[in-house]
Design an enzyme around this catalytic site. Structure first.
Site, PDB file in Angstrom:
ATOM      1  N   TYR A   1       0.842  -1.204   0.000  1.00  0.00           N
ATOM      2  CA  TYR A   1       0.000   0.000   0.000  1.00  0.00           C
ATOM      3  C   TYR A   1       0.882   1.260   0.000  1.00  0.00           C
ATOM      4  O   TYR A   1       1.904   1.317   0.686  1.00  0.00           O
ATOM      5  CB  TYR A   1      -0.911  -0.054   1.235  1.00  0.00           C
ATOM      6  CG  TYR A   1      -1.704   1.189   1.491  1.00  0.00           C
ATOM      7  CD1 TYR A   1      -2.503   1.755   0.497  1.00  0.00           C
ATOM      8  CD2 TYR A   1      -1.666   1.815   2.731  1.00  0.00           C
ATOM      9  CE1 TYR A   1      -3.240   2.898   0.734  1.00  0.00           C
ATOM     10  CE2 TYR A   1      -2.402   2.963   2.989  1.00  0.00           C
ATOM     11  CZ  TYR A   1      -3.185   3.500   1.986  1.00  0.00           C
ATOM     12  OH  TYR A   1      -3.900   4.633   2.224  1.00  0.00           O
TER      13      TYR A   1
ATOM     14  N   ASP B   1       0.434  -7.858   6.802  1.00  0.00           N
ATOM     15  CA  ASP B   1      -0.763  -7.035   6.626  1.00  0.00           C
ATOM     16  C   ASP B   1      -1.786  -7.922   5.918  1.00  0.00           C
ATOM     17  O   ASP B   1      -1.662  -8.208   4.731  1.00  0.00           O
ATOM     18  CB  ASP B   1      -0.419  -5.781   5.807  1.00  0.00           C
ATOM     19  CG  ASP B   1      -1.619  -4.843   5.651  1.00  0.00           C
ATOM     20  OD1 ASP B   1      -2.761  -5.337   5.737  1.00  0.00           O
ATOM     21  OD2 ASP B   1      -1.406  -3.647   5.425  1.00  0.00           O
TER      22      ASP B   1
HETATM   23  C1  PLP Z   1      -3.378  -3.056   2.647  1.00  0.00           C
HETATM   24  C2  PLP Z   1      -3.601  -1.827   3.469  1.00  0.00           C
HETATM   25  N1  PLP Z   1      -2.990  -1.711   4.655  1.00  0.00           N
HETATM   26  C3  PLP Z   1      -3.160  -0.611   5.427  1.00  0.00           C
HETATM   27  C4  PLP Z   1      -3.946   0.437   5.029  1.00  0.00           C
HETATM   28  C5  PLP Z   1      -4.093   1.639   5.890  1.00  0.00           C
HETATM   29  O1  PLP Z   1      -5.296   1.599   6.577  1.00  0.00           O
HETATM   30  P1  PLP Z   1      -6.044   2.889   7.142  1.00  0.00           P
HETATM   31  O2  PLP Z   1      -6.525   3.679   5.972  1.00  0.00           O
HETATM   32  O3  PLP Z   1      -7.127   2.335   8.006  1.00  0.00           O
HETATM   33  O4  PLP Z   1      -5.030   3.664   7.929  1.00  0.00           O
HETATM   34  C6  PLP Z   1      -4.614   0.354   3.793  1.00  0.00           C
HETATM   35  C7  PLP Z   1      -5.464   1.459   3.342  1.00  0.00           C
HETATM   36  O5  PLP Z   1      -5.955   1.489   2.247  1.00  0.00           O
HETATM   37  C8  PLP Z   1      -4.431  -0.804   2.985  1.00  0.00           C
HETATM   38  O6  PLP Z   1      -5.023  -0.930   1.786  1.00  0.00           O
END
Ligand code: PLP
Length: 401
Positions: free
Chosen positions: A115, A188
Site C-alpha cells: 500500500y 498485513d
Molecule cells: C493493505 C492496506 N494496509 C493498510 C492500510 C491503511 O489503513 P487505514 O486507511 O485504516 O489507515 C490500507 C489502506 O488502504 C491498505 O489498503
C-alpha cells in the site's frame, strides 16, 4: 461463551468478544462505554488497577471495555493470543514496526507493491529517522534469502494479497526463511481478511489489519488492529499509551458489529470478484486482470492452498487497453452503480485509480518500479448482484474510446 475456539469460523464471528462478565446483568450485546475515566471505591483499588495487580480500567487511552470486546473478537478470528486496536490501519502498522524493534540503524525489508502509505512510511519517514529500508521484488534477480543474509533485518513486512496488484505472498515459506535470519514477520492481512487466511497459524509474528476495510465492512468506521502473542500485545499497549493512537469506543463497537457478518460479506465479495474478474478477462478493451482466482494468475495454486477453497479475495485490478489517465477518468466518470471512492472492503462496489489515489504520493518512477501503470484500475467487489455490477462496468467501458 466457553469453548469458542472449538467452533466454526461463522459461529466464532457472531459470538467472539461478547458478554464479558460485567457485574449483575450481562447484556447480550456489548454496550458502548464512552467513559474516559473509571471510579473505584478506594484509592488502594485504583492503585492496584494502575499496577495491573487487579483487573480493571483506569483511563481510555490505556484501554476500555468496548475496545477490549473488539480486541478479544478479532484475536479469536485471527487465532492469536491477544490484539491491540488502533485509530487506523497506518497507526497499527507503525506501532507493529516499533514493537518489533525498528529503530535507527536497523533494517526493514518489504515488497515492492505494498500500500502506498506503507511504502511512504518506510521509505520517507523511517528512512529519514535512520532506518534502512529494502524493497524486494519477489520475482526479481536478487532473492529474498540473499537480502536477508546480507542485511539481517529486524522485520519483514508483507501483505498476504498485495495492494493493488493482488500478488499472493507465500507466508508459510517466508516466515520459515525469515526466522532463520532472526527476522520477525509482520503480515498485513487486510485484503485477505481473517476469513480467508490466518497468518499466525503459519508462523507469522504479528498480523495487522486496516479495520477500515473488510472488518468494519460498511465504510463508516476507521480503525486498525495488531494481533500477536500476549507478550507482544503488552509492548503494543505500552507504546500506544505513549503515542495515543487509540480506537474510540464508538468505532470499536461498530468494528465488533462488523466481525459478526465478516464471513458472509467476504464470501459474497469473493464470489462477485471472481465473476467480475472472469468477465473482464474476456473483454476486448481489457489488457490484464490481476485476480488470484483466475487460473492465469501466477500464484493461483498457492492461493488455492493458503485460502483453502474459501475464496480468492474480494478485490481485483485490471488495465484498460492503451489507457492513459484521461481514459481511466472517463471510464470512472461513466460508472453509475459502482462508486469511485478511495477505500475498499465495503458492501458497496468501489472503483479506484491507484495512480491518483492509493499510490498517489509515490513518484512516477516509484509507481513504475512497483508495476502500477496509469491504466490500472482497482475494483473492490461489494455484495450487490454480480449481474448489476458487470452491466455497470460494461456500459462504462463502452464509453471509453
Ligand atoms: C493493505 C492496506 N494496509 C493498510 C492500510 C491503511 O489503513 P487505514 O486507511 O485504516 O489507515 C490500507 C489502506 O488502504 C491498505 O489498503
Amino acid at each position: 461463551m466457553k469453548n469458542l475456539g472449538k467452533r466454526a469460523f461463522l459461529t466464532r464471528a457472531v459470538h467472539a468478544g461478547e458478554r464479558a462478565p460485567s457485574g449483575k446483568h450481562t447484556p447480550v450485546v456489548s454496550p458502548i462505554h464512552p467513559s474516559v475515566g473509571y471510579f473505584y471505591e478506594s484509592m488502594d483499588e485504583l492503585d492496584a488497577v494502575f499496577d495491573a495487580r487487579q483487573e480493571g480500567y483506569v483511563y481510555l487511552r490505556y484501554g476500555s471495555p468496548t475496545v477490549a470486546a473488539f480486541e478479544t473478537a478479532v484475536a479469536e478470528l485471527e487465532e492469536g493470543e491477544a490484539a491491540q486496536a488502533f485509530a487506523s490501519g497506518m497507526g497499527a502498522i507503525h506501532a507493529a514496526l516499533l514493537a518489533v524493534g525498528v529503530r535507527a540503524g536497523t533494517t526493514v525489508v518489504t515488497t515492492l507493491d505494498v500500500y502506498g502509505a506503507t511504502t511512504l512510511l518506510l521509505q520517507r519517514l523511517l528512512t529519514e529517522m535512520g532506518v534502512t529500508v529494502r524493497l524486494v521484488d519477489m520475482t526479481g534477480p536478487e532473492t529474498l534469502e540473499a537480502i536477508l543474509a546480507k542485511t539481517h533485518p529486524v522485520a519483514l513486512l508483507v501483505e498476504t494479497i498485495s495492494n493493488p496488484l493482488m500478488k499472493v505472498a507465500d507466508i508459510p515459506s517466508l516466515a520459515t526463511l525469515a526466522h532463520q535470519y532472526g527476522t520477525k514477520v509482520l503480515v498485513d492481512n487486510t485484503f485477505a481478511s481473517p476469513y480467508l487466511f490466518n497468518p499466525l497459524l503459519h508462523h507469522a509474528d504479528y498480523v495487522i489489519h486496516s479495520v477500515t476495510k473488510y472488518i468494519g465492512g460498511h465504510g463508516d468506521v476507521m480503525g486498525g488492529v495488531v494481533i500477536s502473542s500476549t507478550e507482544n500485545r503488552k509492548k503494543l499497549n505500552d507504546l500506544n499509551r505513549l503515542v495515543g493512537g487509540v480506537l474510540g469506543p464508538f468505532e470499536a463497537w461498530l468494528a465488533l458489529r462488523g466481525c459478526k457478518t465478516l464471513p458472509l460479506r467476504v464470501r459474497e465479495q469473493c464470489a462477485n470478484a471472481a465473476r467480475v474478474a472472469q468477465w473482464l478477462a474476456e473483454h476486448p478493451s481489457v489488457d490484464r486482470v490481476n485476480y488470484p482466482g483466475l487460473r492465469s494468475h501466477p500464484q493461483h495454486n498457492l492461493a488455492s492452498r493458503l485460502f483453502g477453497g474459501r475464496g480468492f479475495g474480494g478485490a481485483l485490478s485490471f488495465e484498460i487497453k492503451k489507457a492513459d489517465r484521461a481514459t481511466v477518468f472517463r471510464f470512472m466518470d461513466s460508472l453509475d452503480l459502482c462508486l469511485p471512492a478511495a477505500t475498499m472492503g465495503d458492501i458497496y462496489t468501489l472503483v479506484l485509480h491507484p495512480a491518483t489515489a492509493s499510490h498517489r504520493s509515490l513518484s512516477t518512477e516509484e509507481r513504475a518500479r512497483a508495476g502500477i501503470n496509469e491504466g490500472l484500475v482497482r475494483i473492490s467487489a461489494g455484495i450487490e448482484d454480480a449481474n448489476d455490477i458487470i452491466a455497470d462496468l460494461e456500459q462504462a467501458l463502452a464509453a471509453v474510446p
